[in-house]
Design an enzyme around this catalytic site. Structure first.
Site, PDB file in Angstrom:
ATOM      1  N   GLU A 112       0.332  81.359  59.494  1.00 53.52           N
ATOM      2  CA  GLU A 112       1.176  82.389  60.089  1.00 53.52           C
ATOM      3  C   GLU A 112       0.457  83.687  60.447  1.00 53.52           C
ATOM      4  OE1 GLU A 112       4.411  81.974  60.940  1.00 53.52           O
ATOM      5  OE2 GLU A 112       4.101  79.876  60.360  1.00 53.52           O
ATOM      6  N   SER A 372      59.583  56.186  41.235  1.00 49.79           N
ATOM      7  CA  SER A 372      60.152  56.199  39.893  1.00 49.79           C
ATOM      8  C   SER A 372      59.400  57.088  38.911  1.00 49.79           C
ATOM      9  CB  SER A 372      60.214  54.768  39.335  1.00 49.79           C
ATOM     10  OG  SER A 372      61.164  54.006  40.054  1.00 49.79           O
TER      11      SER A 372
END
Length: 706
Positions: A112, A372
């Protein structure tokens, strides 16, 4: 005189010139250009120096820059501390310069910013090279940004490609170089730059991609990480491992050019032999985190610190739950499961068969008819009204307000007791009991136990025509398991910063007695019978289990909810489009999934016998002494529309039903949506007339039996 004047005005000889000749033409233009250019350059340099100086003074301290981050990181942990998911950016541990491997520094500088230690924040050579490439190729191929400029962009700016942003970036880079040392800037950069996969900083990247701290990076690993900065989303190993390795080869070549490694060392690196860390499965876990994490806004308020969220999730049970649903759900259907500990801690949550395919959480968002399973509230209301499991009833045809329910098998059993009617899920008996105690009382019981969805009080509601959520139904059954005490589900036990500061700790709210303990004992008796001899036999696990099945019309929904050894679990199965599913019944696939999961969930817990003895509370034995037990109607349970506990009215007598009011007032338009519960006197015991009919002492037309 005239001749004399002429002589005086004549030009002097060439060598005797008395004054300098003024510049003209191009000489004048270049002189002015130089003067103005120099002046403007001097002004520019002075302005730049002032701007840099002001920027340097306004920069945060080094400690502040270390602590700052662009977004919040949230690490989610299971109840044993295992990290289950990391959301947002991950910053890892801060590594000071001394702990950063030299190979990592060499790799990043070679890639870099090779002249890092010789420039002042901007690199004129790099900028010139960038423009030269632009001239040759017609577009910018090299950015020319130094590490200092990249740090300025990462910390203070964005990635827009405008000229103004580049100017600000350059000023900030010069200011950073003015205020901090090269080592400090490099340390900030390596701990903050983005490396892909959500990882910021080399420690986070190392842990994510290689499974170990950044302080122990090897040469090939450093080459891979350094190569990610150019295009993190493309070169990250989690996105494309081959691309990451190919880019690392380029990094090694640059390190050789810069003399950081020898050609032999570079050739000896086996990049293809690197073992990348495998990401843990986050499929079913995300249903739980999607439910739990939004609660942080209420628990913490405004917070931007990186945090760790310690949850109640048990990874072993979560995996077992996922397997139980996947292995038992009918083809083409979805399944959901919620499991709670005795204090409301959610141990497992499944919101569907595959989070990747569908992240819709059916455990907490879907509303479906419970069938139920809703009879839990019908029988709770009946038991509170004075019935017992041994009370005799009659399974026979019945019509209520023009509605005639039918049993699953189509037949009628005649005279049976409440326990048998519940175990075999007799619809006609549930309808009679609901009609006797009042449909509004059944609705109030459901609200009391934490049902938050709208409730209609039409007669068919006793068979589960109202839609509910899986988590609400599981909560209701958990309250029964707690012998009638309220349960509040929760998923977050503690929240800390990554530095260990405790921001929140769960504190259990005081429980409210929803029904007398004798009523809770009675319904537990019924639920245990449903599993041991009734419709829920597939849910047996070799130790006491209490539970209830639920199946809706045309087999659109199948449910099983139950508890054992302090763990309560609810299971639902069905299609998202509510189409019928052939063979789907609560006592089949859902009950089997429940059993498969619960065998694992309770394996490390002692066997617990249920308390099923019914001893009448004081207010039913002596009406004048009704306030002597903790389940007095004055202390009924209240929930808001979100199912959260709320305090009863301060004036308790004002909330009670007037003595001249009818027992079962017609429901108002807002009754079905009411979040809280209006406290009422305890429902009356069954009337003599109803008992005569239920036990066969009187024919349905009112005449004595033969």
């Amino acid at each position: 005189m005239a001749r004399s004047d002429i002589r005086r005005s004549a030009p002097s000889p060439r060598g005797g010139k008395s004054s300098k000749e003024q510049p003209r033409g191009w000489r004048l233009f270049f002189r002015r250009l130089f003067v103005w250019g120099f002046s403007l350059a001097l002004i520019g340099v002075l302005s730049l120096a002032v701007a840099v100086g002001l920027a340097a003074q306004s920069l945060p301290s080094y400690a502040s820059l270390k602590a700052s981050q662009n977004e919040q990181m949230i690490v989610v942990r299971a109840r044993d501390g295992t990290q289950i998911v990391s959301l947002g950016p991950s910053y890892g541990k801060w590594l000071p310069t001394a702990q950063i491997p030299q190979v990592m520094k060499d790799a990043i500088l070679s890639t870099e910013d090779r002249r890092y230690y010789s420039h002042i924040g901007i690199d004129p050579v790099g900028v010139a090279r960038s423009f030269y490439v632009r001239y040759q190729q017609g577009k910018f191929r090299q950015g020319g940004s130094t590490i200092t400029q990249q740090l300025a962009r990462t910390v203070f700016l964005n990635n827009s490609r405008t000229f103004g942003r580049k100017v600000r970036e350059a000023v900030l880079a010069l200011a950073l170089e003015w205020k901090f040392s090269k080592d400090q800037i490099l340390e900030l950069y390596l701990n903050k730059v983005y490396f892909g996969g959500g990882a910021y900083g080399i420690d986070s990247a190392s842990r994510k991609f290689f499974g170990h701290p950044g302080s122990s990076l090897s040469l090939p690993e450093a080459a891979i990480i350094a190569g990610l900065v150019k295009a993190p989303s493309h070169y990250a190993p989690t996105a494309d491992a081959d691309a990451a390795v190919g880019r690392a080869q380029v990094v090694l070549g640059l390190m050789v050019e810069n003399g950081k490694v020898s050609a032999d060392q570079a050739r000896g690196v086996d990049l293809k032999g690197i073992k990348f860390a495998q990401e843990g499965g986050q499929n079913s876990v995300r249903y739980f985190t999607d439910w739990a994490l939004p609660q942080l806004d209420l628990l913490l308020g405004e917070n931007t610190k990186p945090i760790e969220v310690w949850t109640t999730l048990d990874l072993k049970l979560q995996n077992s739950a996922a397997s139980a649903i996947k292995n038992n759900v009918p083809a083409g259907t979805q399944g959901a499961l919620v499991s709670m500990d005795r204090d409301g801690a959610v141990l497992a949550m499944i919101g569907g068969t595959d989070y990747v395919t569908s992240n819709y959480n059916r455990a907490v968002n879907a509303v479906r008819q419970p069938g139920s399973a809703w009879k839990l509230f019908v029988y709770l209301a009946a038991l509170e009204a004075g019935y017992t499991p041994a009370t005799e009833v009659v399974d026979e045809p019945v019509t209520i307000q023009g509605w005639s329910p039918h049993n699953s098998g189509g037949g009628f059993a005649g005279k049976i007791d409440v326990r048998t009617a519940f175990a075999y899920s007799k619809n006609t008996v549930a309808a009679q009991l609901g009609n006797e105690v009042g449909f509004s009382s059944v609705a109030s019981m459901a609200r009391r136990f934490g049902i938050t969805t709208p409730i209609s009080t039409v007669p068919s509601m006793v068979l589960g025509s109202n839609e509910v959520r899986v988590i609400d139904m599981t909560r209701a059954f958990a309250a029964v398991s707690a012998r009638g005490k309220s349960i509040e589900p929760y998923g977050i036990s503690k929240v800390t910063t990554t530095d260990g500061e405790v921001l929140y700790t769960h504190e259990a709210r005081s429980s409210v007695q929803l029904v007398p303990e004798n009523v809770a004992n009675g319904i537990t008796d019924l639920l245990q019978s449903a599993v041991s001899i009734g419709t829920g036999q597939a849910a047996q696990i070799g130790r006491p289990v209490a539970g209830k099945t639920g199946t809706t019309t045309s087999n659109k929904d199948g449910w099983f909810l139950g508890f054992s050894s302090g763990i309560t679990t609810g299971v639902w199965m069905g299609r998202d489009d509510s189409r019928p599913v052939a063979g789907l019944q609560g006592g089949h696939a859902p009950a089997r999934a429940f059993a498969a999961y619960m065998k694992v969930a309770v394996s490390g817990r002692p066997v617990e016998r249920f308390q099923t003895d019914m001893v009448a509370p004081a207010f039913q034995i002596s009406p004048d002494d009704e306030a002597s037990f903790s389940g007095s109607p004055d202390e009924y349970y209240y929930v808001d529309e979100n199912g959260n506990l709320v305090e009863p009215p301060a004036d308790k007598t004002a909330a009670r039903r007037p003595s001249d009011a009818p027992e079962d007032p017609a429901p108002g338009p807002d009754d079905a949506n009411r979040g809280g519960l209006e406290a009422v006197d305890p429902p009356p015991a069954a009337s003599e007339d109803f008992l005569n009919k239920a036990t066969g002492k009187e024919k349905s037309d009112g005449t004595p039996p033969n």
